[in-house]
Design an enzyme around this catalytic site. Structure first.
Site, PDB file in Angstrom:
ATOM      1  N   GLY A  82      -5.743  -4.369   7.451  1.00  0.00           N
ATOM      2  CA  GLY A  82      -6.765  -3.330   7.485  1.00  0.00           C
ATOM      3  C   GLY A  82      -7.828  -3.524   8.543  1.00  0.00           C
ATOM      4  NE  ARG A 104      -9.779  -6.584   3.546  1.00  0.00           N
ATOM      5  CZ  ARG A 104      -8.727  -5.776   3.577  1.00  0.00           C
ATOM      6  NH1 ARG A 104      -8.365  -5.125   2.496  1.00  0.00           N
ATOM      7  NH2 ARG A 104      -8.049  -5.592   4.679  1.00  0.00           N
ATOM      8  N   GLY A 114     -10.743  -2.638   2.878  1.00  0.00           N
ATOM      9  CA  GLY A 114      -9.846  -2.505   4.021  1.00  0.00           C
ATOM     10  C   GLY A 114      -9.934  -1.148   4.685  1.00  0.00           C
ATOM     11  CG  ASP A 115      -6.419   0.076   6.720  1.00  0.00           C
ATOM     12  OD1 ASP A 115      -6.272  -0.810   5.861  1.00  0.00           O
ATOM     13  OD2 ASP A 115      -5.475   0.778   7.141  1.00  0.00           O
ATOM     14  CB  THR A 153      -0.826  -0.059   1.295  1.00  0.00           C
ATOM     15  OG1 THR A 153      -1.718  -1.150   1.186  1.00  0.00           O
ATOM     16  CG2 THR A 153      -1.568   1.209   1.592  1.00  0.00           C
ATOM     17  CB  THR A 164       0.534   0.320   5.095  1.00  0.00           C
ATOM     18  OG1 THR A 164       0.573  -0.948   4.430  1.00  0.00           O
ATOM     19  CG2 THR A 164       1.898   0.640   5.641  1.00  0.00           C
ATOM     20  N   GLY A 165      -1.038  -1.947   6.869  1.00  0.00           N
ATOM     21  CA  GLY A 165      -1.001  -3.112   7.745  1.00  0.00           C
ATOM     22  C   GLY A 165      -2.285  -3.888   7.534  1.00  0.00           C
TER      23      GLY A 165
HETATM   24  N1  ASP Z   1      -4.132  -1.865   4.846  1.00  0.00           N
HETATM   25  C1  ASP Z   1      -4.318  -2.521   3.575  1.00  0.00           C
HETATM   26  C2  ASP Z   1      -5.638  -3.252   3.586  1.00  0.00           C
HETATM   27  O1  ASP Z   1      -5.933  -3.894   4.564  1.00  0.00           O
HETATM   28  C3  ASP Z   1      -3.246  -3.484   3.220  1.00  0.00           C
HETATM   29  C4  ASP Z   1      -1.834  -2.997   3.372  1.00  0.00           C
HETATM   30  O2  ASP Z   1      -1.599  -1.965   3.976  1.00  0.00           O
HETATM   31  O3  ASP Z   1      -0.946  -3.680   2.866  1.00  0.00           O
HETATM   32  O4  ASP Z   1      -6.326  -3.219   2.608  1.00  0.00           O
END
Ligand code: ASP
Length: 308
Positions: free
Chosen positions: A257, A231, A233-234, A203, A254-255
């Site tokens: 989500g 789905r 994400g965040d 991301t 990022t992480g």
């Molecule tokens: N945060 C992102 C999600 O969950 C994924 C990522 O940051 O790699 O969609």
């Protein structure tokens, strides 16, 4: 640079007056986070990422240096990363279970706390531009799917064939994820698992402070490899993946989500700075999106190059 690409998960910056006096503008970018196994990353590959990040940083800095807004700087930096096949955003985004790229993006203006986001869009070349258009030209904050794409068309944004986003590497990653029956964050490195992703690319996000003292944050992603059922994400969720408030900080996360959504991570970090007087670093540590019983992963990174 390496710190940004490989370690940064929450990008944080403050509006400290001392910091501003020394250098009136700030720009921090990230290209995802995760644990990197150095043995699996070639020097050539690392150089490619470093070069792409440098171009993104330069694009954002050019905006700030000519007196442009933090919002425009964030967008300029993110567009470079969306157009690069190296990152999980725009071109080069991961595939969902159905073999399509579904993008999420958001932007927030710390001066006005106005925000815009798009979720699960598949034909908008630069999703961050669509998020900006939602913020500037709609009465809404988040648009999703076909409606968001129709809006982007009306706004004159560039629409592309979905093939524009496809890379063979991401396609292979999807096949591996399907075979392993895994939903995979693209920079997952899970040695205990039979599944191992070859690359840690993520991301993208940026936070900026312009010379007028205004903060902005933006985030763009393809989400998780092999994600299903629409789905989201965040990254497009204001307060989870993105937050900016001139009274505190600008955050791009990022992480995993789901963890960032459950903890309203970006907003929580900002409010810990604003209301509890924590430093951005302490606020990020206290938020710990991945620290709950439900697991997940998230992290915090430090300053980027140019003393930012
Ligand atoms: N945060 C992102 C999600 O969950 C994924 C990522 O940051 O790699 O969609």
């Amino acid at each position: 640079m390496r710190a940004i690409l490989f370690s940064l998960a929450l990008c944080l910056m403050t509006t400290s007056t001392q910091a501003c006096a020394a250098s009136p503008t700030r720009l921090v970018i990230h290209g995802g986070a995760g644990t990197i196994d150095r043995a699996r990353l070639s020097a050539e590959r690392e150089a490619e990422y470093t070069a792409a990040l440098a171009i993104a940083l330069a694009a954002g800095h050019a905006v700030l240096e000519r007196g442009g807004s933090s919002v425009d700087a964030v967008i300029a930096a993110i567009i470079v990363m969306e157009d690069s096949p190296l990152f999980n955003a725009g071109r080069g985004a991961v595939f969902n279970h159905d073999g399509r790229n579904e993008h999420d993006a958001s932007i927030m203006d710390g001066a006005t706390r106005s925000a815009g986001a798009v979720a699960a869009v598949g034909v908008i070349r630069n999703p961050i531009r669509a998020a900006e258009a939602v913020m500037r030209h709609s009465a809404h904050v988040m648009l999703g799917g076909a409606g968001a794409e129709a809006f982007a068309r009306e706004q004159g944004l560039e629409i592309v064939d979905p093939a524009w986003f496809r890379t063979e590497e991401r396609w292979r990653q999807l096949q591996k994820a399907i075979a392993a029956q895994r939903i995979v964050r693209d920079h997952d490195a899970q040695p205990e698992s039979a599944y191992r992703d070859d690359d840690k690319r993520g991301t993208v996000g940026a936070v900026a402070l312009d010379r007028h003292g205004n903060l902005a944050a933006g985030t763009s992603t393809g989400g998780l490899t092999n994600k299903r059922y629409g789905r989201i994400g965040d990254s497009p969720v204001i307060g989870a993946g993105t937050w900016a408030d001139n009274r505190s900080v600008a955050v791009s996360a990022t992480g995993t989500g789901e963890m960032f959504i459950r903890s309203a991570a970006s907003h929580t970090v900002a409010e810990l700075v604003r209301l509890a007087g924590k430093t951005p670093a302490d606020a990020a540590d206290a938020t710990r999106p991945g620290g709950g019983a439900r697991g997940g992963e998230g992290g915090r990174g430090g300053p980027g190059p140019r003393g930012n």
